[in-house]
Enzyme design. Structure first.
Site, PDB file in Angstrom:
ATOM      1  N   ARG A 161      45.863  50.450  14.471  1.00  0.00           N
ATOM      2  CA  ARG A 161      45.338  50.495  12.806  1.00  0.00           C
ATOM      3  C   ARG A 161      43.773  51.200  12.876  1.00  0.00           C
ATOM      4  NH1 ARG A 161      46.100  44.195  12.510  1.00  0.00           N
ATOM      5  NH2 ARG A 161      47.728  44.965  13.909  1.00  0.00           N
ATOM      6  N   LYS A 216      46.406  43.013  27.680  1.00  0.00           N
ATOM      7  CA  LYS A 216      47.998  42.532  27.423  1.00  0.00           C
ATOM      8  C   LYS A 216      48.536  41.693  28.938  1.00  0.00           C
ATOM      9  CE  LYS A 216      49.426  46.318  24.543  1.00  0.00           C
ATOM     10  NZ  LYS A 216      49.936  45.692  23.347  1.00  0.00           N
TER      11      LYS A 216
END
Length: 516
Positions: free
Chosen positions: A365, A291
């Site tokens: 996920r 990130k």
């Protein structure tokens, strides 16, 4: 690690054991009072005192209403004034505007406006008195003691456990109302959300997977007769063939934990449980798909799903809700290292499906996939998973509401009904096959962990990915990325991690308990 664990547990004991609840009068106690006033629609400029405010006004020979008239314009909703020295027992009295008395449920806003106004008003008044360093405050029930208690308790929370200078700790008491039961219920609901806020706000070096699991174990200890806790280690995770979960955790030096909570509140031990699953990434660097550094510190709260799920079960236990609940929280860090998963790697989930991991920053996920597969073994009546899953959800809804993707109209209606009561809103999002095709079209595996068209419909493709691991007829995925933190959008929450939607989850569980 031992020192960190002790520090965190000390913080929890000191600051989450009913910090805002009623307490004994202390010798040098400084006491304040928060009262509410409604707008009187019948006469311009007039205010309608609540029942408690009217009694107080009578006790001071009408001085309160007189001061309200001469101290400025009509007190509008959310605005407040402080009066000093008008009553010997209360050196400071904060009066807050509550808007219209009969506002009720607003279909356009999807919440009960009266309840929200009371929460906002009581929070504002308590915060004002806290700034004056008053350590005891009595709160007007305003005809809805639960909402008043929620607003006051949520409004006073401030994460300063690691600072030398701390805000004044305030004990709260109900004023002028006999609804002690509603007041205590509101305190318990709000303390549940405050627990989630503390877990989310704590720095990642303090809130490791192991520390998180230990704190929840400690919080549930008073309810040991109804609760079973399993802190599953890495070897167990391997035995369960949770390859998707392990692919995320292996980049970190911190060992993963699969936290499993069983709350047995129903008189019928065989009653199918409500299954709550929370994403527990205690720090998300993005892994090899790193990130950007600005705001990466906020990713200490990427375990917000696990925090709200576990806090909801702690709250359900405190309320003794007559319902069975199972909570699952896969806990780990997502870090880059020589052992970390690389973009393009293929991993195998618990149900045997292979996943091409094209973006290691779409890790939530992956850990949820294995947890959902495992959760089906309990034959739950409904499954609700909660996760700070996608930035796309923040773009779509912002902080107004939690996005809900579900295969069940019944489950949607239950969640929506609960959110109207709590004011912590939900909004239904599409779960079309259109999105499924974008995650099942993978070059190397059965599934891809990102959508075929990258960022387009990112929240929807993430939900479609999760649905590939669900066979239950009543399942909902709550994407809480947009509601993870609060700046000034929710007036009764200070700036920081929000703990949303803990109260909505609790209210949902309570409705299942009572409606069957």
């Amino acid at each position: 690690m031992l020192l960190v664990g002790r520090t965190v547990q000390t913080v929890v004991r000191r600051n989450l054991c009913r910090p805002f609840s009623a307490s004994k009068n202390y010798l040098h106690e400084r006491k304040g009072l928060v009262l509410g006033v409604f707008e009187d629609e019948g006469e311009e400029g007039r205010l309608q005192l609540t029942e408690a405010a009217a009694h107080f006004n009578q006790s001071v020979s009408g001085k309160l209403s007189e001061l309200l008239q001469i101290s400025g314009p009509k007190l509008k909703k959310g605005k407040s004034r402080i009066f000093y020295g008008i009553h010997k027992d209360f050196p400071c009295v904060a009066v807050v505007g509550l808007g219209k008395n009969d506002a009720g449920v607003c279909g356009a806003e999807n919440w009960d406006t009266s309840k929200e106004s009371i929460r906002q008003g009581m929070a504002a008044g308590c915060q004002l008195l806290q700034e004056l360093e008053l350590n005891s405050v009595e709160v007007d029930g305003c005809g809805d003691a639960q909402s008043a208690a929620e607003g006051a308790t949520l409004g006073l929370f401030h994460f300063d456990q690691l600072k030398s200078k701390k805000k004044t700790k305030v004990s709260l008491q109900l004023h002028g109302s006999a609804d002690a039961e509603g007041w205590e219920k509101g305190i318990t609901y709000a303390e549940g959300q405050n627990l989630a806020r503390l877990l989310m706000e704590a720095p990642a070096n303090h809130m490791t997977p192991t520390a998180f699991a230990n704190i929840i174990e400690e919080k549930l200890a008073p309810h040991a007769e109804r609760v079973t806790i399993n802190k599953r280690p890495q070897d167990w995770i391997k035995e369960q063939q949770m390859g998707a979960f392990l692919s995320v955790s292996k980049g970190s030096e911190e060992p993963p934990v699969f936290l499993e909570l069983h709350y047995n509140g129903s008189p019928d031990s065989k009653e199918p449980p409500l299954l709550l699953v929370g994403k527990g990434i205690t720090f998300d660097s993005g892994g090899i798909s790193l990130k950007p550094s600005p705001s990466m510190d906020a990713m200490r709260a990427d375990m917000g799903g696990a925090a709200t799920v576990c806090a909801s079960i702690v709250t359900a236990a405190a309320l003794k809700l007559p319902v069975n609940i199972i909570g699952l929280a896969p806990l780990c860090e997502n870090m880059p290292s020589g052992k970390a998963t690389k973009p393009g790697d293929v991993v195998t989930a618990k149900n045997g499906k292979t996943i091409q991991v094209d973006n290691t920053d779409a890790e939530g996920r992956l850990i949820l996939a294995d947890a959902l597969c495992y959760g089906h073994s309990f034959n739950p009546r409904a499954i609700v998973n909660v996760a700070t899953l996608t930035g796309a959800m923040d773009v779509a809804l912002g902080s107004a509401a939690t996005g809900v993707f579900t295969n069940s109209n019944w489950l949607w209606e239950q969640l929506h009904k609960a959110s109207v009561v709590t004011g912590d809103r939900v909004w239904r999002m599409p779960l079309f096959q259109h999105y499924t095709k974008q995650v099942t079209d993978s070059q190397l595996a059965d599934l891809n962990n990102i959508g075929k068209y990258s960022r387009s419909g990112g929240a929807c493709t993430a939900a479609a990915f999760l649905r590939e691991f669900v066979t239950a007829p009543h399942w909902a995925h709550l994407d809480i990325a947009g509601v993870m933190s609060n700046k000034d959008e929710i007036p009764y929450l200070r700036k920081g991690m929000s703990g949303r939607p803990t109260r909505t989850l609790v209210e949902f569980a309570a409705s299942l308990a009572h409606d069957g």
